[in-house]
Scaffold this motif. Structure first.
Motif, mmCIF file in Angstrom:
data_model
loop_
_atom_site.group_PDB
_atom_site.id
_atom_site.type_symbol
_atom_site.label_atom_id
_atom_site.label_comp_id
_atom_site.label_asym_id
_atom_site.label_seq_id
_atom_site.Cartn_x
_atom_site.Cartn_y
_atom_site.Cartn_z
ATOM 1 N N ILE A 55 0.749 -1.013 -0.090
ATOM 2 C CA ILE A 55 0.127 -0.062 0.085
ATOM 3 C C ILE A 55 0.870 1.348 -0.029
ATOM 4 C CG2 ILE A 55 -1.637 1.473 1.392
ATOM 5 C CD1 ILE A 55 -2.991 -1.165 2.445
ATOM 6 N N LYS A 58 0.672 -0.713 -5.261
ATOM 7 C CA LYS A 58 0.379 -1.625 -6.061
ATOM 8 C C LYS A 58 0.121 -1.427 -7.332
ATOM 9 C CE LYS A 58 -0.492 -5.024 -2.401
ATOM 10 N NZ LYS A 58 -1.113 -6.057 -1.783
ATOM 11 N N ASP A 95 -0.429 -12.243 -3.932
ATOM 12 C CA ASP A 95 -1.532 -12.458 -2.951
ATOM 13 C C ASP A 95 -2.381 -13.465 -3.259
ATOM 14 O OD1 ASP A 95 -0.439 -10.337 -1.393
ATOM 15 O OD2 ASP A 95 -1.631 -8.863 -2.541
ATOM 16 N N GLY A 120 -14.969 -6.061 0.883
ATOM 17 C CA GLY A 120 -14.033 -5.214 0.483
ATOM 18 C C GLY A 120 -13.715 -5.341 -0.995
ATOM 19 N N ALA A 121 -13.405 -4.228 -1.859
ATOM 20 C CA ALA A 121 -13.036 -4.347 -3.084
ATOM 21 C C ALA A 121 -11.889 -3.716 -3.551
ATOM 22 C CB ALA A 121 -14.163 -3.827 -3.810
ATOM 23 N N GLY A 122 -10.921 -3.416 -2.849
ATOM 24 C CA GLY A 122 -9.701 -2.974 -2.840
ATOM 25 C C GLY A 122 -8.587 -3.764 -3.734
ATOM 26 N N THR A 183 -10.925 -5.710 3.995
ATOM 27 C CA THR A 183 -10.706 -4.517 4.550
ATOM 28 C C THR A 183 -9.800 -4.258 5.785
ATOM 29 O OG1 THR A 183 -12.537 -4.203 6.331
ATOM 30 C CG2 THR A 183 -13.089 -4.186 3.959
ATOM 31 N N PRO A 184 -9.087 -3.138 5.863
ATOM 32 C CA PRO A 184 -8.401 -2.988 6.946
ATOM 33 C C PRO A 184 -8.989 -2.812 8.270
ATOM 34 C CG PRO A 184 -8.266 -0.975 5.653
ATOM 35 C CD PRO A 184 -9.403 -2.015 5.118
ATOM 36 N N LEU A 185 -10.470 -2.937 8.349
ATOM 37 C CA LEU A 185 -11.142 -2.597 9.595
ATOM 38 C C LEU A 185 -10.841 -3.478 10.877
ATOM 39 C CD1 LEU A 185 -14.827 -1.747 8.677
ATOM 40 C CD2 LEU A 185 -12.844 -0.324 9.168
ATOM 41 N N VAL A 192 -17.158 -4.584 9.877
ATOM 42 C CA VAL A 192 -17.889 -4.253 8.576
ATOM 43 C C VAL A 192 -19.322 -4.912 8.745
ATOM 44 C CG1 VAL A 192 -16.278 -4.135 6.815
ATOM 45 C CG2 VAL A 192 -16.712 -6.504 7.843
ATOM 46 N N MET A 207 -8.017 -10.918 6.639
ATOM 47 C CA MET A 207 -6.635 -10.842 5.868
ATOM 48 C C MET A 207 -5.667 -9.923 6.748
ATOM 49 S SD MET A 207 -6.906 -9.974 1.859
ATOM 50 C CE MET A 207 -8.024 -11.049 0.814
ATOM 51 N N VAL A 208 -6.340 -9.189 7.709
ATOM 52 C CA VAL A 208 -5.577 -8.255 8.653
ATOM 53 C C VAL A 208 -4.909 -9.640 9.706
ATOM 54 C CG1 VAL A 208 -5.592 -6.727 10.638
ATOM 55 C CG2 VAL A 208 -6.782 -6.290 8.524
ATOM 56 N N GLY A 231 -4.634 -13.162 8.851
ATOM 57 C CA GLY A 231 -4.099 -13.137 7.511
ATOM 58 C C GLY A 231 -2.727 -13.537 7.710
ATOM 59 N N MET A 234 -1.501 -15.931 5.148
ATOM 60 C CA MET A 234 -1.323 -15.606 3.752
ATOM 61 C C MET A 234 -0.240 -14.681 3.479
ATOM 62 S SD MET A 234 -4.343 -12.825 2.216
ATOM 63 C CE MET A 234 -3.916 -11.928 0.680
ATOM 64 N N GLN A 238 2.284 -15.534 0.599
ATOM 65 C CA GLN A 238 2.618 -14.793 -0.407
ATOM 66 C C GLN A 238 4.191 -14.212 -0.588
ATOM 67 O OE1 GLN A 238 3.391 -11.290 -0.570
ATOM 68 N NE2 GLN A 238 3.580 -11.227 1.433
HETATM 69 P P1 NAP Z 1 -7.319 -0.751 0.051
HETATM 70 O O1 NAP Z 1 -6.781 -1.088 -1.598
HETATM 71 O O2 NAP Z 1 -7.120 0.483 0.349
HETATM 72 O O3 NAP Z 1 -8.856 -1.286 0.132
HETATM 73 C C1 NAP Z 1 -9.330 -1.180 1.054
HETATM 74 C C2 NAP Z 1 -11.097 -1.782 1.323
HETATM 75 O O4 NAP Z 1 -11.348 -1.648 2.705
HETATM 76 C C3 NAP Z 1 -11.961 -1.148 0.373
HETATM 77 O O5 NAP Z 1 -12.889 -1.884 -0.296
HETATM 78 C C4 NAP Z 1 -12.785 -0.086 1.249
HETATM 79 O O6 NAP Z 1 -13.966 0.510 0.872
HETATM 80 C C5 NAP Z 1 -12.670 -0.883 2.526
HETATM 81 N N1 NAP Z 1 -12.675 0.016 3.600
HETATM 82 C C6 NAP Z 1 -11.869 0.799 4.221
HETATM 83 N N2 NAP Z 1 -12.522 1.555 5.101
HETATM 84 C C7 NAP Z 1 -13.744 0.975 5.405
HETATM 85 C C8 NAP Z 1 -14.698 1.462 6.337
HETATM 86 N N3 NAP Z 1 -14.484 2.139 7.555
HETATM 87 N N4 NAP Z 1 -15.842 0.637 6.380
HETATM 88 C C9 NAP Z 1 -16.090 -0.358 5.331
HETATM 89 N N5 NAP Z 1 -15.119 -0.700 4.203
HETATM 90 C C10 NAP Z 1 -13.924 0.140 4.595
HETATM 91 O O7 NAP Z 1 -6.520 -1.847 0.671
HETATM 92 P P2 NAP Z 1 -6.075 -3.358 0.398
HETATM 93 O O8 NAP Z 1 -4.760 -3.308 -0.397
HETATM 94 O O9 NAP Z 1 -7.244 -4.032 -0.152
HETATM 95 O O10 NAP Z 1 -5.910 -4.068 1.870
HETATM 96 C C11 NAP Z 1 -6.890 -4.364 2.692
HETATM 97 C C12 NAP Z 1 -6.170 -5.035 3.932
HETATM 98 O O11 NAP Z 1 -5.952 -6.263 3.688
HETATM 99 C C13 NAP Z 1 -5.194 -4.209 4.508
HETATM 100 O O12 NAP Z 1 -5.392 -4.141 5.958
HETATM 101 C C14 NAP Z 1 -4.116 -4.858 4.222
HETATM 102 O O13 NAP Z 1 -3.067 -4.871 5.150
HETATM 103 C C15 NAP Z 1 -4.512 -6.491 4.164
HETATM 104 N N6 NAP Z 1 -3.857 -7.395 3.388
HETATM 105 C C16 NAP Z 1 -3.336 -8.375 3.822
HETATM 106 C C17 NAP Z 1 -2.481 -9.275 2.987
HETATM 107 C C18 NAP Z 1 -2.018 -10.383 3.809
HETATM 108 O O14 NAP Z 1 -0.973 -11.065 3.237
HETATM 109 N N7 NAP Z 1 -2.481 -10.864 4.883
HETATM 110 C C19 NAP Z 1 -2.271 -9.023 1.850
HETATM 111 C C20 NAP Z 1 -2.730 -7.765 1.177
HETATM 112 C C21 NAP Z 1 -3.566 -7.230 2.046
HETATM 113 P P3 NAP Z 1 -14.202 1.841 -0.183
HETATM 114 O O15 NAP Z 1 -14.048 0.936 -1.416
HETATM 115 O O16 NAP Z 1 -15.584 1.864 0.189
HETATM 116 O O17 NAP Z 1 -13.167 2.620 0.241
#
Ligand code: NAP
Length: 267
Positions: A55, A58, A95, A120-122, A183-185, A192, A207-208, A231, A234, A238
């Motif tokens: 982050i 990517k 990932d 989540g859709a990030g 999501t990072p929540l 969520v 995933m957190v 997570g 994962m 990865q």
């Molecule tokens: P991102 O691209 O910033 O996407 C964040 C997602 O969370 C979006 O869908 C966003 O919704 C949603 N979100 C954020 N705040 C929210 C809230 N208050 N209420 C509801 N939805 C919310 O982040 P990402 O790269 O996808 O990463 C997401 C999480 O996965 C992170 O915590 C990251 O550390 C973790 N992760 C873990 C691994 C692992 O290996 N374990 C790998 C990758 C990522 P909107 O579209 O509405 O903003």
């Protein structure tokens, strides 16, 4: 490379891999802030073997890469870079393979024929969809706060299988087999707004990674989820996939997951 990176476990993970495989390497967490592209160029010009991208870069890594793997192309996100033939910058996304390997191999969760809810859709969500279908899931519902992002993902991945994008109010109250929080929540106490019925009896995954169960996992357990996992597996899987790309050997992940659990607990 990313921003922020100071809490990254990746240097410890790759150091543990290198001890196992006998490679001599240094893996550093580099905070690039908004200097991503020049930092990548400098890294490889200085002889760097490969790097991970986190982050918020990517998407920029995907744009910067000269060639990308199929997984990275569909996700439009790159988390692993290396130099290929003719010094072309090659991007991969590890990932998805990391998540599927953790679910199937480490947690013993069969995925074939399963109904899966992805919250989540990030970048993380888009990175795992192709791999989930590759593992044989039957249906995928992507639910997101910003509904259009979920709908776009569903459209992008419609060729992979039965997929639907929705807001939280379109999840439905019927149970899923697997519910994944992307999501990072989990890092906060916020949960969520997934309907209770969706997680009852489901295997949940956040995933957190935190030393204690995340807020999502605690909530899912209260609603009658069969299990909920963080997570960390994962993350290590990865990383192992990136390591294989760079060094041609895939390290044994089980002892490293255990070691990282201890590192995390000590923080
Ligand atoms: P991102 O691209 O910033 O996407 C964040 C997602 O969370 C979006 O869908 C966003 O919704 C949603 N979100 C954020 N705040 C929210 C809230 N208050 N209420 C509801 N939805 C919310 O982040 P990402 O790269 O996808 O990463 C997401 C999480 O996965 C992170 O915590 C990251 O550390 C973790 N992760 C873990 C691994 C692992 O290996 N374990 C790998 C990758 C990522 P909107 O579209 O509405 O903003």
């Amino acid at each position: 490379m990313g921003h922020p990176v100071e809490h990254s476990l990746s240097p410890a993970i790759h150091t543990a891999f290198a001890e196992q495989t006998g490679h001599k390497l240094r893996y550093l967490a580099i905070d690039v802030r908004d200097r991503f592209e020049p930092a990548v160029r400098e890294f490889f010009a200085a002889g760097g073997r490969g790097l991970n991208v986190t982050i918020p870069h990517k998407g920029a890594a995907y744009t910067l890469a000269d060639d990308v793997s199929m997984g990275a192309r569909v996700a439009r996100a790159v988390n692993t870079l290396h130099l290929g033939p003719d010094c072309r910058l090659v991007g991969d996304n590890t990932d998805g393979p990391g998540l599927v390997r953790d679910l199937k191999n480490n947690l013993g969760l069969p995925l074939v024929g399963r109904r899966v809810l992805l919250v989540g859709a990030g970048g993380a969500a888009s990175g795992v969809i192709a791999s989930l279908f590759g593992a044989g899931i039957a249906t995928l519902v992507v639910a997101n706060r910003t509904v259009a992002r979920a709908e776009n993902l569903a459209e992008n991945f419609s060729g992979f299988g039965d997929i639907r994008g929705t807001g939280f109010d379109g999840i439905g109250d019927d149970p899923y087999d697997v519910v994944i929080n992307a999501t990072p929540l989990g890092r906060s106490d916020e949960v969520v707004p997934v309907p209770t019925g969706a997680v009852r009896g489901a295997t949940c995954y956040d995933m957190v990674y935190t030393p204690d169960p995340t807020a999502f996992c605690r909530w899912a357990a209260q609603q009658g989820a069969a299990a909920c996992y963080g997570g960390l597996g994962m993350l290590v899987e990865q990383a192992a996939e990136s390591y294989r790309i760079w060094h041609g050997v895939r390290p044994d992940t089980a002892p490293v997951i255990e070691r990282m659990r201890q590192v995390l607990a000590g923080r």
